[in-house]
Motif scaffolding. Sequence first.
Motif, mmCIF file in Angstrom:
data_model
loop_
_atom_site.group_PDB
_atom_site.id
_atom_site.type_symbol
_atom_site.label_atom_id
_atom_site.label_comp_id
_atom_site.label_asym_id
_atom_site.label_seq_id
_atom_site.Cartn_x
_atom_site.Cartn_y
_atom_site.Cartn_z
ATOM 1 N N ASP A 99 0.809 -1.226 0.000
ATOM 2 C CA ASP A 99 0.000 0.000 0.000
ATOM 3 C C ASP A 99 0.840 1.274 0.000
ATOM 4 O O ASP A 99 0.566 2.212 -0.755
ATOM 5 N N GLU A 100 1.878 1.319 0.846
ATOM 6 C CA GLU A 100 2.636 2.565 0.966
ATOM 7 C C GLU A 100 3.378 2.907 -0.322
ATOM 8 O O GLU A 100 3.518 4.074 -0.688
ATOM 9 N N TRP A 101 3.848 1.870 -1.051
ATOM 10 C CA TRP A 101 4.585 2.130 -2.283
ATOM 11 C C TRP A 101 3.676 2.328 -3.483
ATOM 12 O O TRP A 101 4.009 3.061 -4.409
ATOM 13 N N ARG A 102 2.522 1.674 -3.475
ATOM 14 C CA ARG A 102 1.593 1.812 -4.606
ATOM 15 C C ARG A 102 1.147 3.265 -4.761
ATOM 16 O O ARG A 102 1.104 3.802 -5.866
ATOM 17 N N GLY A 103 0.846 3.926 -3.656
ATOM 18 C CA GLY A 103 0.431 5.321 -3.731
ATOM 19 C C GLY A 103 1.555 6.230 -4.205
ATOM 20 O O GLY A 103 1.332 7.165 -4.982
ATOM 21 N N CYS A 104 2.782 5.930 -3.761
ATOM 22 C CA CYS A 104 3.935 6.736 -4.198
ATOM 23 C C CYS A 104 4.172 6.577 -5.693
ATOM 24 O O CYS A 104 4.467 7.550 -6.403
ATOM 25 N N PHE A 105 4.025 5.337 -6.176
ATOM 26 C CA PHE A 105 4.263 5.105 -7.605
ATOM 27 C C PHE A 105 3.207 5.804 -8.456
ATOM 28 O O PHE A 105 3.500 6.299 -9.550
ATOM 29 N N GLU A 106 1.976 5.874 -7.954
ATOM 30 C CA GLU A 106 0.917 6.551 -8.708
ATOM 31 C C GLU A 106 1.262 8.027 -8.923
ATOM 32 O O GLU A 106 0.958 8.595 -9.971
ATOM 33 N N GLN A 107 1.930 8.648 -7.950
ATOM 34 C CA GLN A 107 2.353 10.042 -8.119
ATOM 35 C C GLN A 107 3.368 10.166 -9.255
ATOM 36 O O GLN A 107 3.279 11.062 -10.104
#
Length: 451
Positions: free
Chosen positions: A17-25
């Motif tokens: 979860d924490e990395w998925r949101g960062c990658f979306e940015q």
Amino acid sequence: MPASHDLKGLMKFLARDEWRGCFEQVFDNHFGPVLEAGDMEFDDLAEILSDDWAMTLWGCAFEDFLTQEFDVDGGNIVDEYLKRRGWKEGAQTKVYMKALRTSVMSLYEVSDIVPGKSLTARDLIRGGEPIAVSEGTATQTLKQWDRIAARIVPVLGKNIFAGGLLPYTPQATDALFDGLRQMFGKKGTKKLPALADQDLQSVASMFTLSWLFDTLDRAMALPPMQNSDGDDLMFHDIRFPLATGVTQKDIAAQVNAIPGMAQENVKFWNWLEDKPKGREKAKHADALSFDATMDNGLRVLGNVELKGRFLHLSTNSAARAEKGTALIRQALGDIVGTPLTEIRTIEQMMAERPPRERGEAASNVPPEIAEQVVHQFMDRQYRETLDQPVGMLGNKTPRQTVKSAAGRQKVAEWLKYLENQSANQPNPADPMATYNFAWMWKELGVHDLRR
């Protein structure tokens, strides 16, 4: 045992979860402006460009993501992955991941290509000495002086390319440099500013966007194509049937009397303009202009040819077709009948071109003779060009331009452009692709800049 450059473990870690949101940015930085402008989804890029290019583009965003720090536990995904899962990876894979962690996207000019083995890359943004790169796949298709956006990473004593490699056209290069000047340059200067690694890391998405906007423009539609009168290209073949009892000899005598008709042989004429004149400005600023020119500078407006019981007029616009038809009917009168006209667009002409990949002969001329003829023609044309104004050189001649240090650099870039465009032929055995430009570098005294 995973491959030495296998990033599957990292990609699975991306699902947290924490990395998925960062990658979306990061993903939105790389593709958001293009997708919004085209009102499309990322999957649409695969349909327009191909699945392979869509994966390469995704890889560009992913590799950028690997270099960034985020306000989450661990800060950087590579650091966190190697801390938690590094024991699963081989030594080479961990070295590769660490190299990507600090990698920088830049624009390179390639040379000294050894297919399947290596090439030399010169950084066009940061400067410095050219870098030797071990490379097997890209060297099979890259040509001398091609420009590519890429990450060069050191792995176990060798420099290699990361996965996200994008070939750049001159137009994409200009767009990228304009963006970098706006972002980092001083107002009122056209000089590309000196950029540090952290500067380039902060604008990695600009490389993807510059490439995408340029590539989509070319993929979605052909640019406007016109002749030098500013008329849209529309190929006309007008066939005049010969009247009963009229011979080809009768027709030839009348055609010879038409102003502007230059006879090449007993059955063929070039229809020429009355006198040389400057090319008119194209109606579209981005239009490509096409026309043939004789050695004396006169433009060829069309061709006239006798074929059996027909006189053919071929030209590349409706305006010229109308004018040529009127000239022929006025000169030949009732010795020819009512003409039949066939009209084809540039797209239709391209579709009708015989596919060389099927092994069909493109010419009856032996390849070695064709190469000799083409090379002799190019020698003559380029030798004349050295004393003619060139747009890329500020409408100065190459010989004038090399008289200053800055001009020498411009001439070197111009020669690289010519050499690269010649090399990028679909068939590597094409006479255009095998032409040697070395004499021009020596003639202009800039051979030391050919690197």
